[in-house]
Enzyme design. Structure first.
Site, PDB file in Angstrom:
ATOM      1  N   ASP A 101       0.980  -1.354   0.007  1.00 23.12           N
ATOM      2  CA  ASP A 101      -0.049   0.027  -0.101  1.00 23.12           C
ATOM      3  C   ASP A 101       0.914   1.293  -0.108  1.00 23.12           C
ATOM      4  O   ASP A 101       2.028   0.934   0.335  1.00 23.12           O
ATOM      5  CB  ASP A 101      -0.840  -0.136   1.130  1.00 23.12           C
ATOM      6  CG  ASP A 101      -1.901   1.318   1.346  1.00 23.12           C
ATOM      7  OD1 ASP A 101      -2.517   1.467   0.373  1.00 23.12           O
ATOM      8  OD2 ASP A 101      -1.956   1.738   2.296  1.00 23.12           O
ATOM      9  N   ASP A 132       0.045   4.962   1.022  1.00 20.55           N
ATOM     10  CA  ASP A 132      -0.225   5.901   2.316  1.00 20.55           C
ATOM     11  C   ASP A 132      -0.248   5.400   3.260  1.00 20.55           C
ATOM     12  O   ASP A 132      -0.975   4.340   3.537  1.00 20.55           O
ATOM     13  CB  ASP A 132      -1.567   6.736   1.944  1.00 20.55           C
ATOM     14  CG  ASP A 132      -1.818   7.535   0.696  1.00 20.55           C
ATOM     15  OD1 ASP A 132      -1.418   8.729   0.619  1.00 20.55           O
ATOM     16  OD2 ASP A 132      -2.035   6.944  -0.347  1.00 20.55           O
ATOM     17  N   ASP A 185      -1.644  -0.846   5.640  1.00 17.04           N
ATOM     18  CA  ASP A 185      -1.997  -0.537   7.048  1.00 17.04           C
ATOM     19  C   ASP A 185      -3.376  -0.281   7.514  1.00 17.04           C
ATOM     20  O   ASP A 185      -3.729   0.512   8.241  1.00 17.04           O
ATOM     21  CB  ASP A 185      -1.544   0.994   7.198  1.00 17.04           C
ATOM     22  CG  ASP A 185      -2.025   1.937   6.463  1.00 17.04           C
ATOM     23  OD1 ASP A 185      -2.331   1.865   5.321  1.00 17.04           O
ATOM     24  OD2 ASP A 185      -2.137   3.217   7.011  1.00 17.04           O
TER      25      ASP A 185
END
Length: 220
Positions: free
Chosen positions: A5, A7, A163
């Protein structure tokens, strides 16, 4: 191959995203919000950040502000954005081992490519799939499978690091192990260890621990 991922996993993009939200607030005659107020919602996307900035508006009214948010963000993609500690070393180790890495994000592809290029990774990233590359996005596994297809690597030979709970769901549906990034953008009530990821990394440095980035096939 390791897929990430963007961000909250590879990059701390909150400073630039919060700045964009505050520019929209200023245009609407509102006071700026502290970055710390917006930070936990970054991984949920622009709409989630606008919901924090304009809690009294309905969804349609907030969506009307989305173009302004994206315009401000697109004009200043990599001002305060930085890799998380340990990430550069982890990427270098992946490359040194003869493997490759890529990005699968729900951020619009053009913006994601701008961020990756702006941080200096444009020629190193082997595949990049954004939130609008396909008609679906995470937690659907299709974006992860597309990244594998573009590089010519089976999903069983990949691992995904993210996250957000959507990252874990997408990885597992794609047939690859998920690594929960404990350092990312989480709301107070969220516990990344409850997402069911195969592994959890405390910080970017922990990605270098033996077995952390191992694929399902390599452990079979």
């Amino acid at each position: 191959m390791v897929l990430f991922d963007l961000d909250g996993t590879l990059l701390d993009t909150a400073p630039d995203l919060a700045a964009a939200a505050n520019r929209v607030l200023a245009e609407e005659g509102r006071a700026a919000l502290p970055e710390s107020t917006l930070r936990p919602f970054v991984s949920k996307g622009a709409r989630a950040m606008l919901a924090v900035a304009f809690p009294e508006l309905d969804d349609a009214s907030r969506d009307a502000l989305l173009p302004a948010f994206l315009r401000h963000y697109g004009a200043a993609l990599v001002v305060g954005t930085r890799p998380y500690p340990g990430i550069e070393a982890a990427l270098a180790a992946i490359e040194a081992a003869g493997s490759r890495w890529g990005v699968v994000t729900n951020k619009p592809e053009a913006l994601a490519r701008g961020v990756v290029a702006g941080i200096g990774w444009g020629t190193r990233c082997s595949a990049l799939v954004g939130g609008d590359t396909l008609p679906v996005r995470k937690p659907d596994p299709a974006p992860l499978l597309l990244a594998c297809e573009r590089v010519g690597v089976p999903a069983a030979d990949c691992v995904y690091v993210g996250d957000d709970a959507r990252d874990v769901l997408a990885a597992q549906a794609a047939g690859m192990p998920a690594v929960a990034a404990m350092w990312g953008y989480h709301e107070d009530h969220e516990d990344p260890r409850a997402w069911g990821a195969e592994r959890a990394a405390a910080d970017g440095r922990a990605l270098l621990e033996p077995g952390m980035l191992a694929s399902a096939r390599s452990l079979a």
